[in-house]
Design an enzyme around this catalytic site. Structure first.
Site, short mmCIF file in Angstrom:
data_model
loop_
_atom_site.label_atom_id
_atom_site.label_comp_id
_atom_site.label_asym_id
_atom_site.label_seq_id
_atom_site.Cartn_x
_atom_site.Cartn_y
_atom_site.Cartn_z
N ASP A 108 0.83 -1.21 0.00
CA ASP A 108 0.00 0.00 0.00
C ASP A 108 0.87 1.26 0.00
O ASP A 108 2.09 1.19 0.17
CB ASP A 108 -0.97 0.00 1.19
CG ASP A 108 -0.29 -0.28 2.54
OD1 ASP A 108 0.95 -0.25 2.60
OD2 ASP A 108 -1.00 -0.53 3.52
N ASN B 96 -7.70 -1.66 14.00
CA ASN B 96 -9.11 -1.88 13.67
C ASN B 96 -9.32 -3.09 12.75
O ASN B 96 -10.37 -3.24 12.15
CB ASN B 96 -9.71 -0.63 13.02
CG ASN B 96 -9.00 -0.26 11.72
OD1 ASN B 96 -8.05 -0.92 11.31
ND2 ASN B 96 -9.48 0.78 11.06
N HIS C 243 -7.54 -3.74 10.00
CA HIS C 243 -7.21 -3.56 8.58
C HIS C 243 -5.95 -4.33 8.20
O HIS C 243 -5.06 -4.54 9.02
CB HIS C 243 -7.14 -2.08 8.18
CG HIS C 243 -5.93 -1.32 8.61
ND1 HIS C 243 -5.97 -0.01 9.02
CD2 HIS C 243 -4.61 -1.67 8.68
CE1 HIS C 243 -4.75 0.41 9.30
NE2 HIS C 243 -3.91 -0.58 9.11
N GLU D 29 -9.69 -1.05 5.07
CA GLU D 29 -10.34 -0.63 6.31
C GLU D 29 -11.65 -1.40 6.51
O GLU D 29 -12.14 -2.04 5.56
CB GLU D 29 -10.63 0.88 6.25
CG GLU D 29 -9.39 1.76 6.08
CD GLU D 29 -8.57 1.91 7.36
OE1 GLU D 29 -8.63 1.04 8.25
OE2 GLU D 29 -7.84 2.92 7.47
C1 GLP Z 1 -0.50 0.50 8.61
C2 GLP Z 1 -0.21 -0.09 7.21
C3 GLP Z 1 -0.10 -1.57 7.27
C4 GLP Z 1 0.60 -1.92 8.57
C5 GLP Z 1 -0.35 -1.68 9.70
C6 GLP Z 1 0.27 -1.84 11.09
O1 GLP Z 1 -1.43 1.48 8.62
N1 GLP Z 1 -1.16 0.23 6.21
O2 GLP Z 1 0.60 -2.04 6.13
O3 GLP Z 1 0.98 -3.26 8.54
O4 GLP Z 1 -0.99 -0.45 9.55
O5 GLP Z 1 1.17 -0.81 11.37
P1 GLP Z 1 2.10 -0.81 12.67
O6 GLP Z 1 3.08 -1.92 12.48
O7 GLP Z 1 2.74 0.53 12.68
O8 GLP Z 1 1.21 -1.05 13.84
#
Ligand code: GLP
Length: 240
Positions: A67, A133, A135, A140
């Protein structure tokens, strides 16, 4: 879904790093999907450590990013492209040409990303993190099982969780592989660490195909491995 519960964040990260290294060594032309986020930073550091001893490690692999934020100026420090340059391309001594990023520049950009993945032969191993949440990528709550690469609106919870990563501009949209794109990968490897994720991990284990928590769709995948540290696993009991 295969769950691996470990005693620490260090151990969980090492388990995932070893799995990636093993896969890359046995599949020199590995096609790998990459995730970003704070969870992955120590993981990429471990891969970089390994690369110091084996410079050819991943030299012939190909990478697709899961992403990217939409609406940030090119080269913006909050972009996932910059994150990948800093934590993956430079420390692992890789060539930027090995990397493909989801494009938001043209209306057909989303379809062309799906096509580029198909042309590569498909993703062998997709690395994933997990949002608070539920995702995955930026799918989302409300995302559907047949979703493909597309532009999405970011949930306020996501913006809050990621606010420390934004420099100057706060994007409210992103481009993400869809749930169907992720389910098409040959194997999924998810790393989840920290107490803040314990509730969503518990929810994942107890729910299926739940659109309010998109990660639950991934339980359909025949090769989905979830690696947890002690804190992320603190609200589940795998012995029952
Ligand atoms: C982000 C990204 C994801 C990531 C997830 C967890 O928003 N879109 O690719 O894996 O949320 O992020 P974090 O490791 O900072 O908790």
């Amino acid at each position: 879904m295969k769950i691996i519960q470990t005693d620490s964040t260090e151990e969980a990260t090492q388990v995932v790093a070893s799995m990636i290294i093993e896969k890359a060594l046995s599949h020199p032309k590995l096609v790998m999907g990459l995730a970003t986020g704070k969870t992955m930073i120590p993981l990429y550091a471990k891969l970089a450590q390994f690369a110091e001893n084996d410079f050819n490690f991943m030299k012939n692999a190909q990478f697709f990013l899961l992403d990217e934020y939409h609406g940030l100026p090119a080269g913006h420090p909050s972009s996932f492209r910059c994150y990948i340059e800093k934590h993956v391309i430079q420390p692992l001594h890789l060539d930027p040409l090995q990397f493909t990023f989801p494009s938001v520049d043209s209306p057909e950009g989303n379809i062309s990303y799906e096509n580029k993945i198909k042309e590569s032969g498909g993703i062998d191993l997709q690395l994933l993190g997990l949002g608070l949440n539920g995702h995955v990528g930026f799918n989302e709550p409300g995302s559907t099982i047949d979703s493909q690469t597309r532009i999405v609106k970011l949930a306020s919870e996501t913006l809050k969780a990621n606010q420390d990563q934004f420099v100057d501009v706060v994007p409210n949209q992103a481009i993400t592989m869809g749930i169907a794109t992720i389910l098409d990968c040959r194997s999924l490897l998810m790393l989840v660490t920290g107490k803040a994720k314990a509730d969503v991990v518990k929810y994942l284990l107890n729910h299926h195909d739940d659109t309010s928590c998109p990660v639950t769709y991934l339980k359909r995948h025949p090769h989905f491995t979830l690696v947890l540290d002690k804190e992320a696993a603190s609200k589940i009991n795998l012995n029952i």
